[in-house]
Motif scaffolding. Structure first.
Motif, PDB file in Angstrom:
ATOM      1  N   UNK A 278       0.498  -1.164  -0.406  1.00 12.85           N
ATOM      2  CA  UNK A 278       0.098   0.185  -0.334  1.00 12.85           C
ATOM      3  C   UNK A 278       0.568   1.506  -0.067  1.00 12.85           C
ATOM      4  N   UNK A 279       1.794   1.093  -0.799  1.00 10.33           N
ATOM      5  CA  UNK A 279       2.788   2.207  -0.346  1.00 10.33           C
ATOM      6  C   UNK A 279       4.012   1.255  -1.172  1.00 10.33           C
ATOM      7  N   UNK A 280       5.320   2.883  -0.661  1.00 10.73           N
ATOM      8  CA  UNK A 280       6.398   1.812  -1.528  1.00 10.73           C
ATOM      9  C   UNK A 280       8.139   2.710  -0.738  1.00 10.73           C
ATOM     10  N   UNK A 281       8.848   2.883  -0.861  1.00 13.68           N
ATOM     11  CA  UNK A 281      10.091   2.911   0.340  1.00 13.68           C
ATOM     12  C   UNK A 281      10.481   3.521  -0.902  1.00 13.68           C
ATOM     13  N   UNK A 282      11.185   5.291  -0.821  1.00 12.73           N
ATOM     14  CA  UNK A 282      11.355   6.351  -1.891  1.00 12.73           C
ATOM     15  C   UNK A 282      13.883   6.165  -0.872  1.00 12.73           C
ATOM     16  N   UNK A 283      14.812   5.928  -2.404  1.00 14.44           N
ATOM     17  CA  UNK A 283      16.048   5.804  -1.291  1.00 14.44           C
ATOM     18  C   UNK A 283      15.885   7.514  -1.365  1.00 14.44           C
ATOM     19  N   UNK A 284      16.700   8.071  -0.361  1.00 17.65           N
ATOM     20  CA  UNK A 284      17.081   9.268   0.214  1.00 17.65           C
ATOM     21  C   UNK A 284      18.835   8.977  -0.018  1.00 17.65           C
ATOM     22  N   UNK A 285      19.302  10.349   0.063  1.00 18.59           N
ATOM     23  CA  UNK A 285      20.132  10.080   0.090  1.00 18.59           C
ATOM     24  C   UNK A 285      21.103   9.828  -0.943  1.00 18.59           C
ATOM     25  N   UNK A 286      22.612   9.056  -0.636  1.00 15.34           N
ATOM     26  CA  UNK A 286      23.443   8.549  -0.612  1.00 15.34           C
ATOM     27  C   UNK A 286      23.646   7.628  -0.441  1.00 15.34           C
ATOM     28  N   UNK A 287      24.140   6.911  -0.782  1.00 16.75           N
ATOM     29  CA  UNK A 287      24.561   5.034  -0.007  1.00 16.75           C
ATOM     30  C   UNK A 287      25.803   5.228   1.250  1.00 16.75           C
ATOM     31  N   UNK A 288      25.709   5.466   2.415  1.00 20.74           N
ATOM     32  CA  UNK A 288      27.109   5.967   3.164  1.00 20.74           C
ATOM     33  C   UNK A 288      27.533   3.888   3.624  1.00 20.74           C
ATOM     34  N   UNK A 289      29.283   4.618   3.258  1.00 21.32           N
ATOM     35  CA  UNK A 289      30.181   2.405   3.288  1.00 21.32           C
ATOM     36  C   UNK A 289      30.582   2.943   4.777  1.00 21.32           C
ATOM     37  N   UNK A 290      30.531   1.396   5.219  1.00 21.96           N
ATOM     38  CA  UNK A 290      30.370   1.279   6.203  1.00 21.96           C
ATOM     39  C   UNK A 290      31.972   0.655   7.247  1.00 21.96           C
ATOM     40  N   UNK A 291      32.921   1.177   7.632  1.00 17.07           N
ATOM     41  CA  UNK A 291      34.179   1.004   8.007  1.00 17.07           C
ATOM     42  C   UNK A 291      34.705  -0.113   9.307  1.00 17.07           C
ATOM     43  N   UNK A 292      34.987  -0.964   8.400  1.00 15.41           N
ATOM     44  CA  UNK A 292      35.746  -2.601   9.232  1.00 15.41           C
ATOM     45  C   UNK A 292      36.559  -1.200  10.806  1.00 15.41           C
ATOM     46  N   UNK A 293      36.797  -1.967  11.833  1.00 15.98           N
ATOM     47  CA  UNK A 293      37.111  -0.910  12.798  1.00 15.98           C
ATOM     48  C   UNK A 293      38.617  -1.635  12.407  1.00 15.98           C
TER      49      UNK A 293
END
Length: 206
Positions: A70-85
């Motif tokens: 009944x709706x949809x998910x819309x992307x906003x902004x850019x993808x963020x990288x996940x960095x391993x410590x």
């Protein structure tokens, strides 16, 4: 997904990707059984299991679609990288989406958001096993809340003297601030500055 009283599940982006999503994809034991499998994209966010006022976490396979919600998910902004410590390697990516409800006239944004995490493809043997186990995603679903903050003007009690009554007193200073105001602040509650700007821009367009 029931946590003991007094405990909350608040993993960082790195912990979600490295200790949960990656182990899920490799069919390895998880640190705790607190993330269930659910069709997040195919369900209204307020109908998902768990406490509506808390951040909720779910695994889902990449192939699932959200067309029937009944709706949809819309992307906003850019993808963020996940960095391993430690290794400083990018192990995954985070994308932010906003839920839009379908109306006859237009599609309107809601205040429901999700963070979608995915693993980066690799040539390692472990990632070959991941492809055999299935391509998994992990979601964090939350609601961006309004916070109203009232600024009450400080009113000083003054006695009005005329120049004839008491020339010693000066007239009370004129206030340069409004007598009263109500400011509504919107807390990012999980969104960074860029995503907040993208959300505001999207609202203006709609």
């Amino acid at each position: 997904m029931k946590m003991p009283i007094g405990f909350r599940f608040h993993p960082t982006d790195e912990e979600l990707v490295v200790h949960y999503l990656k182990r899920k994809a490799l069919s390895l034991p998880l640190p705790a059984s607190v993330i269930s499998e659910f069709d997040v994209l195919g369900t209204h966010p307020w109908s998902l299991p768990g406490e509506v006022n808390e951040k909720r976490y779910f695994f889902s396979s990449r192939g699932r679609d959200g067309g029937g919600s009944g709706g949809y998910w819309k992307p906003i902004g850019r993808e963020k990288p996940i960095i391993e410590t430690g290794s400083n390697e990018v192990v995954g990516m985070r994308r932010t989406l906003i839920f839009c409800g379908r109306k006859p006239s237009n599609h309107t944004n809601t205040r429901w958001f999700l963070h979608q995490y995915r693993l980066l493809h690799s040539n390692s043997t472990q990632m070959v096993k991941r492809e055999m186990a299935g391509d998994w995603l992990v979601f964090r679903v939350f609601q961006r809340k309004r916070k109203a903050r009232k600024h009450a003007a400080k009113m000083a009690t003054c006695i009005d003297f005329t120049a004839e009554d008491c020339p010693v007193f000066n007239p009370p200073p004129q206030s340069t601030s409004p007598s009263s105001s109500e400011i509504t602040e919107v807390s990012p509650n999980g969104l960074d500055e860029e995503e907040s700007s993208a959300f505001i821009t999207s609202c203006i367009r709609n």
